[in-house]
Design a protein around this motif. Structure first.
Motif, PDB file in Angstrom:
ATOM      1  N   GLU A  35       0.833  -1.206   0.000  1.00  0.00           N
ATOM      2  CA  GLU A  35       0.000   0.000   0.000  1.00  0.00           C
ATOM      3  C   GLU A  35       0.873   1.263   0.000  1.00  0.00           C
ATOM      4  OE1 GLU A  35      -0.280  -2.169   2.976  1.00  0.00           O
ATOM      5  OE2 GLU A  35      -1.430  -3.484   1.680  1.00  0.00           O
ATOM      6  N   THR A  36       1.962   1.216   0.714  1.00  0.00           N
ATOM      7  CA  THR A  36       2.866   2.366   0.769  1.00  0.00           C
ATOM      8  C   THR A  36       3.531   2.577  -0.584  1.00  0.00           C
ATOM      9  OG1 THR A  36       3.243   1.957   3.118  1.00  0.00           O
ATOM     10  CG2 THR A  36       4.843   3.374   1.986  1.00  0.00           C
ATOM     11  N   ILE A  37       3.942   1.495  -1.202  1.00  0.00           N
ATOM     12  CA  ILE A  37       4.539   1.582  -2.543  1.00  0.00           C
ATOM     13  C   ILE A  37       3.542   2.182  -3.521  1.00  0.00           C
ATOM     14  CG2 ILE A  37       5.427   0.230  -4.487  1.00  0.00           C
ATOM     15  CD1 ILE A  37       6.602  -1.696  -2.305  1.00  0.00           C
ATOM     16  N   ASP A  38       2.307   1.720  -3.465  1.00  0.00           N
ATOM     17  CA  ASP A  38       1.268   2.257  -4.355  1.00  0.00           C
ATOM     18  C   ASP A  38       1.084   3.758  -4.142  1.00  0.00           C
ATOM     19  OD1 ASP A  38       0.859  -0.281  -5.395  1.00  0.00           O
ATOM     20  OD2 ASP A  38      -0.982  -0.641  -4.245  1.00  0.00           O
ATOM     21  N   ARG A  39       1.080   4.186  -2.884  1.00  0.00           N
ATOM     22  CA  ARG A  39       0.932   5.617  -2.585  1.00  0.00           C
ATOM     23  C   ARG A  39       2.125   6.414  -3.086  1.00  0.00           C
ATOM     24  NH1 ARG A  39       0.158   6.508   3.438  1.00  0.00           N
ATOM     25  NH2 ARG A  39       0.209   8.687   2.788  1.00  0.00           N
ATOM     26  N   LEU A  40       3.331   5.877  -2.902  1.00  0.00           N
ATOM     27  CA  LEU A  40       4.531   6.557  -3.403  1.00  0.00           C
ATOM     28  C   LEU A  40       4.475   6.726  -4.913  1.00  0.00           C
ATOM     29  CD1 LEU A  40       7.243   4.777  -1.258  1.00  0.00           C
ATOM     30  CD2 LEU A  40       6.960   7.258  -1.403  1.00  0.00           C
ATOM     31  N   LEU A  41       4.095   5.667  -5.607  1.00  0.00           N
ATOM     32  CA  LEU A  41       4.034   5.727  -7.070  1.00  0.00           C
ATOM     33  C   LEU A  41       2.935   6.663  -7.552  1.00  0.00           C
ATOM     34  CD1 LEU A  41       4.751   1.981  -7.933  1.00  0.00           C
ATOM     35  CD2 LEU A  41       6.364   3.912  -7.869  1.00  0.00           C
ATOM     36  N   ILE A  75       4.575  14.565   2.782  1.00  0.00           N
ATOM     37  CA  ILE A  75       4.943  14.575   4.202  1.00  0.00           C
ATOM     38  C   ILE A  75       4.378  13.345   4.897  1.00  0.00           C
ATOM     39  CG2 ILE A  75       4.563  15.797   6.383  1.00  0.00           C
ATOM     40  CD1 ILE A  75       4.696  18.413   4.588  1.00  0.00           C
ATOM     41  N   ASN A  76       3.129  13.001   4.593  1.00  0.00           N
ATOM     42  CA  ASN A  76       2.525  11.798   5.177  1.00  0.00           C
ATOM     43  C   ASN A  76       3.278  10.542   4.740  1.00  0.00           C
ATOM     44  OD1 ASN A  76       0.544  13.213   6.583  1.00  0.00           O
ATOM     45  ND2 ASN A  76      -0.871  13.162   4.863  1.00  0.00           N
ATOM     46  N   LEU A  77       3.674  10.504   3.485  1.00  0.00           N
ATOM     47  CA  LEU A  77       4.444   9.362   2.991  1.00  0.00           C
ATOM     48  C   LEU A  77       5.797   9.272   3.687  1.00  0.00           C
ATOM     49  CD1 LEU A  77       3.559   9.514  -0.779  1.00  0.00           C
ATOM     50  CD2 LEU A  77       3.281   7.518   0.709  1.00  0.00           C
ATOM     51  N   TRP A  78       6.438  10.398   3.874  1.00  0.00           N
ATOM     52  CA  TRP A  78       7.723  10.421   4.571  1.00  0.00           C
ATOM     53  C   TRP A  78       7.589   9.767   5.947  1.00  0.00           C
ATOM     54  CZ3 TRP A  78       9.085  15.378   7.557  1.00  0.00           C
ATOM     55  CH2 TRP A  78      10.312  15.263   8.209  1.00  0.00           C
TER      56      TRP A  78
END
Length: 115
Positions: A35-41, A75-78
């Protein structure tokens, strides 16, 4: 010694930079949740969509609200990536502000920069 990464975008690149090796990192090669990878992409794709191919200096977000939302997502992703990768990695947020590069380590450091 932990590996140093930064959350950072640039047109057509991966959204994570290896600070020590001076290169972008494919987030699928890191121990991140899917899910984090998807959000980053998706975050990177949002920036890429702002590129004016005909005249890159005209590249921009459709509104200030869209730009602010994109920054807040970064910022949230960081913070999410920090949570998932520490202590094996040090995760920074790259911010280019007033013609200077800033590598922020803690969210409190954001207080000195307007969004």
């Amino acid at each position: 010694m932990s590996r140093k990464l930064s959350i950072r975008t640039e047109y057509g690149a991966w959204p994570i930079w290896d600070i020590d090796d001076f290169g972008y990192v494919d987030p699928t090669k890191l121990p991140l949740k899917p899910e984090t990878i998807d959000r980053l992409l998706a975050w990177q794709a949002t920036l890429d969509a702002t590129l004016d191919q005909d005249y890159p200096p005209n590249s921009r977000f459709p509104s200030e609200e869209a730009k602010t939302a994109w920054r807040l997502e970064g910022i949230n992703l960081w913070q999410q990536v920090q949570e998932e990768l520490e202590p094996d990695y040090e995760v920074y947020y790259y911010l280019y502000y007033n013609n200077k590069k800033h590598f922020l380590r803690h969210p409190d450091e954001l207080k000195q920069f307007p969004l």
